[in-house]
Motif scaffolding. Structure first.
Motif, PDB file in Angstrom:
ATOM      1  N   ILE A 103       0.835  -1.209   0.000  1.00 35.87           N
ATOM      2  CA  ILE A 103       0.000   0.000   0.000  1.00 35.87           C
ATOM      3  C   ILE A 103       0.869   1.257   0.000  1.00 35.87           C
ATOM      4  O   ILE A 103       0.589   2.223  -0.704  1.00 35.87           O
ATOM      5  CB  ILE A 103      -0.941  -0.002   1.219  1.00 35.87           C
ATOM      6  N   ASN A 104       1.928   1.228   0.810  1.00 32.68           N
ATOM      7  CA  ASN A 104       2.822   2.379   0.947  1.00 32.68           C
ATOM      8  C   ASN A 104       4.256   1.909   0.744  1.00 32.68           C
ATOM      9  O   ASN A 104       4.941   1.511   1.685  1.00 32.68           O
ATOM     10  CB  ASN A 104       2.649   3.019   2.335  1.00 32.68           C
ATOM     11  N   PRO A 105       4.764   1.937  -0.488  1.00 31.44           N
ATOM     12  CA  PRO A 105       6.102   1.402  -0.786  1.00 31.44           C
ATOM     13  C   PRO A 105       7.235   2.147  -0.080  1.00 31.44           C
ATOM     14  O   PRO A 105       8.356   1.633  -0.007  1.00 31.44           O
ATOM     15  CB  PRO A 105       6.219   1.572  -2.307  1.00 31.44           C
ATOM     16  N   ALA A 106       6.952   3.334   0.455  1.00 26.94           N
ATOM     17  CA  ALA A 106       8.003   4.098   1.121  1.00 26.94           C
ATOM     18  C   ALA A 106       8.367   3.542   2.492  1.00 26.94           C
ATOM     19  O   ALA A 106       9.388   3.919   3.064  1.00 26.94           O
ATOM     20  CB  ALA A 106       7.568   5.563   1.259  1.00 26.94           C
ATOM     21  N   ILE A 107       7.536   2.636   3.024  1.00 28.05           N
ATOM     22  CA  ILE A 107       7.793   2.071   4.343  1.00 28.05           C
ATOM     23  C   ILE A 107       8.962   1.099   4.263  1.00 28.05           C
ATOM     24  O   ILE A 107       9.063   0.291   3.337  1.00 28.05           O
ATOM     25  CB  ILE A 107       6.534   1.347   4.881  1.00 28.05           C
ATOM     26  N   SER A 108       9.836   1.160   5.256  1.00 31.66           N
ATOM     27  CA  SER A 108      10.991   0.260   5.279  1.00 31.66           C
ATOM     28  C   SER A 108      10.549  -1.155   5.633  1.00 31.66           C
ATOM     29  O   SER A 108       9.544  -1.356   6.338  1.00 31.66           O
ATOM     30  CB  SER A 108      12.023   0.738   6.291  1.00 31.66           C
ATOM     31  N   SER A 109      11.301  -2.125   5.157  1.00 33.07           N
ATOM     32  CA  SER A 109      10.996  -3.523   5.495  1.00 33.07           C
ATOM     33  C   SER A 109      11.180  -3.774   6.982  1.00 33.07           C
ATOM     34  O   SER A 109      10.504  -4.624   7.569  1.00 33.07           O
ATOM     35  CB  SER A 109      11.905  -4.463   4.685  1.00 33.07           C
ATOM     36  N   GLU A 110      12.094  -3.020   7.631  1.00 32.69           N
ATOM     37  CA  GLU A 110      12.337  -3.184   9.066  1.00 32.69           C
ATOM     38  C   GLU A 110      11.097  -2.805   9.879  1.00 32.69           C
ATOM     39  O   GLU A 110      10.694  -3.534  10.798  1.00 32.69           O
ATOM     40  CB  GLU A 110      13.524  -2.329   9.505  1.00 32.69           C
ATOM     41  N   LEU A 111      10.473  -1.689   9.528  1.00 34.47           N
ATOM     42  CA  LEU A 111       9.279  -1.278  10.267  1.00 34.47           C
ATOM     43  C   LEU A 111       8.109  -2.197   9.934  1.00 34.47           C
ATOM     44  O   LEU A 111       7.297  -2.531  10.809  1.00 34.47           O
ATOM     45  CB  LEU A 111       8.920   0.174   9.947  1.00 34.47           C
ATOM     46  N   GLU A 112       7.990  -2.616   8.689  1.00 34.84           N
ATOM     47  CA  GLU A 112       6.918  -3.538   8.297  1.00 34.84           C
ATOM     48  C   GLU A 112       6.999  -4.817   9.120  1.00 34.84           C
ATOM     49  O   GLU A 112       5.962  -5.331   9.583  1.00 34.84           O
ATOM     50  CB  GLU A 112       7.004  -3.860   6.818  1.00 34.84           C
ATOM     51  N   ALA A 113       8.200  -5.315   9.354  1.00 35.67           N
ATOM     52  CA  ALA A 113       8.360  -6.550  10.131  1.00 35.67           C
ATOM     53  C   ALA A 113       7.881  -6.363  11.562  1.00 35.67           C
ATOM     54  O   ALA A 113       7.249  -7.270  12.150  1.00 35.67           O
ATOM     55  CB  ALA A 113       9.819  -6.996  10.115  1.00 35.67           C
ATOM     56  N   VAL A 114       8.137  -5.190  12.157  1.00 35.66           N
ATOM     57  CA  VAL A 114       7.681  -4.924  13.527  1.00 35.66           C
ATOM     58  C   VAL A 114       6.155  -4.900  13.584  1.00 35.66           C
ATOM     59  O   VAL A 114       5.538  -5.520  14.454  1.00 35.66           O
ATOM     60  CB  VAL A 114       8.262  -3.587  14.045  1.00 35.66           C
ATOM     61  N   VAL A 115       5.535  -4.187  12.641  1.00 35.99           N
ATOM     62  CA  VAL A 115       4.068  -4.098  12.628  1.00 35.99           C
ATOM     63  C   VAL A 115       3.454  -5.476  12.400  1.00 35.99           C
ATOM     64  O   VAL A 115       2.473  -5.854  13.070  1.00 35.99           O
ATOM     65  CB  VAL A 115       3.605  -3.095  11.555  1.00 35.99           C
ATOM     66  N   ASN A 116       4.010  -6.257  11.482  1.00 39.01           N
ATOM     67  CA  ASN A 116       3.471  -7.590  11.210  1.00 39.01           C
ATOM     68  C   ASN A 116       3.540  -8.491  12.438  1.00 39.01           C
ATOM     69  O   ASN A 116       2.620  -9.271  12.707  1.00 39.01           O
ATOM     70  CB  ASN A 116       4.227  -8.239  10.050  1.00 39.01           C
ATOM     71  N   THR A 117       4.632  -8.391  13.198  1.00 37.59           N
ATOM     72  CA  THR A 117       4.756  -9.210  14.417  1.00 37.59           C
ATOM     73  C   THR A 117       3.701  -8.812  15.441  1.00 37.59           C
ATOM     74  O   THR A 117       3.089  -9.670  16.090  1.00 37.59           O
ATOM     75  CB  THR A 117       6.162  -9.058  15.018  1.00 37.59           C
TER      76      THR A 117
END
Length: 586
Positions: free
Chosen positions: A210-224
């Motif tokens: 949805i928002n490609p500007a988000i880092s993979s590091e932050l995405e991993a935290v939110v997913n957890t």
């Protein structure tokens, strides 16, 4: 069920104190339901009354009238996160959401570690998160928060889309708040409202898709945080906070946001490296020299304390209170006292080297330059004393006691006095120019790039031409100030009796930010690296981000802090009226 009003507290007729008044209207036809609603409202009041955290509004009062109940709360000036999301064109920046999330973790950690029972918020969502004018978060609406007891089921309560599956079964524990925080972050980063989506379907809406500007590091935290099974989430808010900080450090977003890992410290985590107890109030500022910290006290002593462990090296007794900041020259410590003397003491032995007598209390700190020590006295004079002989080189008569510490630069000496007069004197003691403020100038001046800055009890911060004395600009504060200004990176920082620490642009005199403490600020700001340190009469030492004014941490003492903190080699030293000198990690 009710409304929230902005109100003025009339207990303080001479001060405009704004509060939020939360009104609950009980129109339930069933008497049992009405009783339950009132009990829930009272529970919110009781919970708030036990909490003390900068991200939780304080409660001032609770009362009922007819079928209405009221909470009087601290007024949070800002907008809720849901409004910010809706008003923002495009996406919110990752670093901004990251800092908010770290602050939310901090307040949730405080709630989850509450004694005697942990408190589960149970309704984390953007509309319950206020963002104040300093861009810090405040958690509001504790209507369904409750003490948590293991194994005890509760009611099925929360907000659809943000609440985890176990909360629908009445099993909300600390991990439920972690899920809801993840959902709140997902909403903030994608602008996709989970209330409009199927429950528990975040996996079908990947952040970066949805928002490609988000880092993979932050995405991993939110997913957890958003895992369906509680055992697959972070097992504590502290763990999530550490993961967010790690993601921020790896991506560089924390440093770019003007934030360091110190931003995740709460008041409860700040512990002194050591604390040294004097026999009376510590009102002045400390000095560091050759492995020792020197501090005066109202117990009439000058103390030399080992900087490594806070043990006493020696103490030197005067016949009056010592409120001045010590100065050092060739291994001698210079200190003024209310016994009307300037004392010069060996830093090594604590024995007197020489003394100089004035005809008034010495509350102006000594300044050493060009072979002389300059200071003011309540005898209405600025004194210049030869460092070798201990004899007066000259005395300059002022209109009132001089408690301002002189600033010496380019053959000029600058100081104010209690009549509001501000003087520029040359090295022979001759007047160069004079300026008249409307009230006392207790503040110590500083001169940078040909401009002299000082504050006054007339509520004004002044910038004058250092050569001629004409006004460049004035900045008006809410109340008077005895705080001495400090400059860094084009900003001048100063405290005020209105309870604020201000950052002012030196070129435009425009306010860049202000930070509110809970009492007047008599302390002067100290700058170290990217941080500002300043005490308040509310008993706290505040560490702020210099650029933004965001709170990094605060440390509570048991008395007002009036002296200027000292920062040396990553250690901040501060005294308090609670009789202690503290050493803290900067």
């Amino acid at each position: 069920m009710g409304s929230v009003y902005l109100a003025r507290d009339q207990h303080f007729p001479n001060v405009v104190k704004l509060v939020a008044v939360k009104e609950m209207i009980n129109r339930a036809p069933d008497s049992l339901v009405r009783k339950t609603i009132v009990q829930n409202f009272e529970r919110e009041a009781n919970i708030l009354a036990t909490l003390n955290h900068p991200s939780i509004p304080r409660i001032y009062d609770y009362f009922s009238a007819s079928n209405r109940s009221y909470l009087t709360l601290e007024f949070i000036n800002g907008k809720d996160l849901e409004a910010i999301i809706n008003e923002t064109s495009g996406f919110l920046s990752e670093e901004r959401v990251l800092v908010w999330a770290i602050e939310l973790c901090d307040v949730l950690s405080y709630l989850h570690s509450h004694k005697p029972d942990p408190i589960i918020f149970r309704d984390m969502k953007p509309s319950n998160v206020m963002v104040n004018l300093q861009d810090h978060i405040v958690l509001i609406d504790f209507g369904i928060a409750k003490p948590f007891q293991v194994g005890q089921k509760g009611t099925m309560i929360g907000t659809e889309g943000y609440s985890p599956p176990e909360q629908y079964r009445g099993e909300a524990g600390p991990l439920a708040d972690i899920y809801a925080l993840g959902a709140t972050m997902h909403h903030a980063l994608t602008r996709r409202d989970p209330r409009l989506e199927p429950p528990f379907s975040f996996g079908e809406r990947p952040l970066r898709k949805i928002n490609p500007a988000i880092s993979s590091e932050l995405e991993a935290v939110v997913n957890t945080a958003l895992q369906y099974n509680p055992e697959e989430r972070f097992q504590s808010v502290q763990s999530m906070q550490e993961a967010l900080a790690a993601a921020g450090r790896k991506t560089g977003f924390l440093s770019r946001a003007g934030t360091t890992t110190a931003s995740i410290k709460s008041e409860s985590t700040i512990k002194p490296l050591w604390a040294f107890q004097c026999e009376d109030e510590v009102r002045g500022a400390p000095l560091y020299h050759a492995g020792a910290v020197y501090i005066g006290s109202y117990d009439h002593n000058l103390y030399s304390v080992n900087a490594a462990d806070g043990t006493l090296r020696w103490k030197f007794a005067t016949d009056g209170g010592v409120v001045t900041r010590p100065a050092v020259y060739e291994d001698n410590i210079f200190i003024g006292s209310e016994d009307k003397l300037l004392h010069v003491v060996s830093a090594r032995t604590g024995k007197v080297t020489w003394t100089y007598y004035t005809e008034g209390c010495v509350r102006s700190s000594p300044r050493i330059a060009e072979g002389h020590v300059f200071f003011g006295s309540d005898d209405n004079h600025i004194h210049a004393v030869n460092l070798l002989s201990g004899r007066a080189a000259w005395k300059f008569e002022t209109g009132a006691p001089v408690r301002s510490t002189p600033f010496v630069t380019q053959d000029m000496v600058y100081a104010g006095c209690e009549s509001g007069d501000f003087y520029c004197v040359d090295f022979r003691g001759n007047l160069k120019w004079h300026y008249k403020a409307k009230m006392a100038v207790t503040s110590s001046p500083t001169v940078v790039d040909g401009v002299v800055y000082f504050s006054s009890l007339d509520s004004t911060l002044y910038a004058l031409d250092a050569h001629a004395g004409w006004v460049i600009w004035r900045f008006r504060m809410g109340k008077g100030s005895i705080s001495s200004p400090n400059l860094m990176n084009g900003l001048v920082f100063v405290g005020s009796a209105d309870g604020h620490i201000y950052a002012i642009d030196v070129h435009t005199s425009k306010e860049i930010w202000r930070f509110k403490t809970e009492h007047q600020v008599s302390s002067s700001p100290a700058i170290y690296k990217d941080a500002l340190y300043c005490g308040s009469a509310d008993g706290n030492l505040y560490s702020l981000e210099q650029r933004t004014g965001h709170l990094r941490w605060k440390f509570a003492t048991k008395g007002p802090i009036t002296g200027t903190p000292l920062v040396y080699d990553d250690i901040v030293y501060t005294g308090s009226i609670d009789h202690f000198l503290y050493a803290l990690l900067a």
